[in-house]
Motif scaffolding. Structure first.
Motif, PDB file in Angstrom:
ATOM      1  N   THR A 163      45.810 -41.325 -75.332  1.00  0.00           N
ATOM      2  CA  THR A 163      46.870 -41.837 -74.379  1.00  0.00           C
ATOM      3  C   THR A 163      47.373 -40.890 -72.788  1.00  0.00           C
ATOM      4  O   THR A 163      47.512 -40.241 -72.929  1.00  0.00           O
ATOM      5  CB  THR A 163      48.111 -42.569 -75.003  1.00  0.00           C
ATOM      6  N   TYR A 183      54.691 -49.068 -68.486  1.00  0.00           N
ATOM      7  CA  TYR A 183      54.058 -48.287 -69.081  1.00  0.00           C
ATOM      8  C   TYR A 183      52.130 -48.635 -69.149  1.00  0.00           C
ATOM      9  O   TYR A 183      51.673 -49.894 -68.758  1.00  0.00           O
ATOM     10  CB  TYR A 183      54.602 -49.247 -70.457  1.00  0.00           C
ATOM     11  N   GLU A 184      51.843 -48.158 -70.051  1.00  0.00           N
ATOM     12  CA  GLU A 184      50.073 -48.545 -70.106  1.00  0.00           C
ATOM     13  C   GLU A 184      49.896 -49.288 -70.247  1.00  0.00           C
ATOM     14  O   GLU A 184      49.061 -50.464 -70.507  1.00  0.00           O
ATOM     15  CB  GLU A 184      49.529 -47.080 -71.020  1.00  0.00           C
ATOM     16  N   GLU A 185      49.935 -50.153 -71.872  1.00  0.00           N
ATOM     17  CA  GLU A 185      49.981 -51.223 -72.116  1.00  0.00           C
ATOM     18  C   GLU A 185      51.730 -51.798 -72.685  1.00  0.00           C
ATOM     19  O   GLU A 185      52.818 -51.303 -72.908  1.00  0.00           O
ATOM     20  CB  GLU A 185      49.537 -50.688 -74.201  1.00  0.00           C
TER      21      GLU A 185
END
Length: 371
Positions: free
Chosen positions: A186, A226-228
């Motif tokens: 991540t 955010y990435e997710e």
């Protein structure tokens, strides 16, 4: 470097205003001929796509025609270039001109053809004559760090989230603490791989039309750090906006039927109009339906209209309206041409600062003349 505008960008702009799902199921709207991905520099707005329209588009180096009436309304079983329809399609393909139609969806849309006609006549306090679509709503909740809350909220609103009546950015937010643990591979915006992070966040929740769910989600993901992205979507029982064709509203003051006829001719730039009823009768409640609207005479009367303005009124339908005490003004189907200037203005506003030019067709596609 200036971003290239493609046909699909113009289609999406039209569908923000007049979504395809507002069209009646017998209609054929959207791309009629051409490509979604062709770059476009010049757009021409037209009521119809006839040979004269196509010749005009060729002469003006047009890339895309936005029409109200579909080029392909009924299915074609052969493409015979000796016919008028065949020649039109052949010329469009030879000159790489795409065609897109926005028909009954533009009739039903807020600010669409029927509202344009009402605007020009000064008709206020409008109601829809024939409801054909009610939005389904969902609620979306997204969790975002405090300092990014405004960016995410604005992005959602631009795609149609949180619009209630004449208000935008209608949301509710509540503070809380989010937790997450970044795993191997991540690249977290905050926190450290292998460690649980505790972050002060805001929960933003709002109502959106179900049809706009994907654009709103895309906007949230683009604006979110955010990435997710964590979000919830769930159905609600609230009623959304209702859309439909035709409008019934009131004039600012009573005028005679003859005075309204004069106003119609001036507003719609027509020389003649057919009318039934007593020209000296005073009217105030007016029904309007662009195009062919004779099958709605009973509905216009039920909604309290003194007079009904529509096109293509046939002999017996006019008699029926007269028998029920409803006056009719028929200025012709072609008054829907008002959509040309309105659509030009809308597209110019949508693409402000972009390398795209919008023109209005000057070809006369009205088959009738009065002698």
């Amino acid at each position: 470097m200036t971003a290239v505008i493609r046909n699909i960008d113009v289609f999406k702009a039209m569908e923000i205003w007049a979504p395809k799902h507002l069209a009646y199921d017998w209609d054929n709207v959207g791309l009629q001929l051409g490509s979604f991905h062709k770059p476009v520099e010049k757009v021409m707005v037209s009521l119809d796509v006839l040979e004269s329209t196509v010749e005009e588009a060729i002469d003006n180096n047009v890339d895309l025609i936005i029409a109200h009436h579909p080029l392909l309304f009924k299915s074609i079983k052969q493409l015979n270039v000796d016919t008028a329809k065949g020649r039109i399609i052949q010329k469009l393909l030879q000159h790489d001109i795409s065609v897109y139609a926005s028909h009954t969806n533009l009739d039903a849309a807020n600010g669409g053809v029927n509202d344009m006609l009402c605007d020009l006549l000064g008709i206020q306090k409008r109601e829809i004559m024939d409801n054909n679509y009610t939005e389904k709503l969902v609620k979306i909740a997204v969790f975002v760090p405090h300092k990014h809350a405004n960016d995410v909220r604005d992005a959602m609103s631009k795609q149609g989230a949180g619009h209630i009546g004449d208000y935008s950015h209608c949301t509710f937010q509540s503070p809380g603490q989010g937790t997450f643990k970044p795993l191997d591979g991540t690249n977290p915006y905050m926190g450290t791989q292998g460690e649980v992070a505790f972050v002060d966040e805001v929960k933003i929740e709002t109502i959106i039309p179900a049809a706009k769910q994907m654009p709103v989600l895309d906007a949230i993901i683009d604006a979110h750090p955010y990435e997710e992205v964590a979000y919830d979507i769930y159905p609600v029982e609230n009623s959304g906006v209702t859309y439909g064709i035709g409008r019934v509203g009131t004039l600012a003051e009573k005028i005679t039927l003859e005075e309204l006829c004069d106003r119609v001719k001036t507003a719609f730039a027509v020389q003649n109009a057919r009318v039934t009823g007593d020209l000296a009768k005073e009217v105030k409640q007016v029904a309007v339906l662009g195009g062919s609207g004779e099958k709605y005479i009973s509905r216009a009367k039920q909604m309290g209209a003194d007079v009904y303005i529509t096109g293509d009124m046939t002999f017996h339908a006019a008699q029926d309206a007269q028998a029920m005490g409803l006056s009719v003004i028929d200025p012709g189907h072609h008054v829907e041409k008002v959509m040309k200037e309105y659509t030009k203005t809308y597209l110019e506003s949508h693409f402000t600062g972009k390398e795209i030019k919008v023109i209005v067709s000057k070809a006369n596609t009205d088959p009738f003349q009065f002698i």
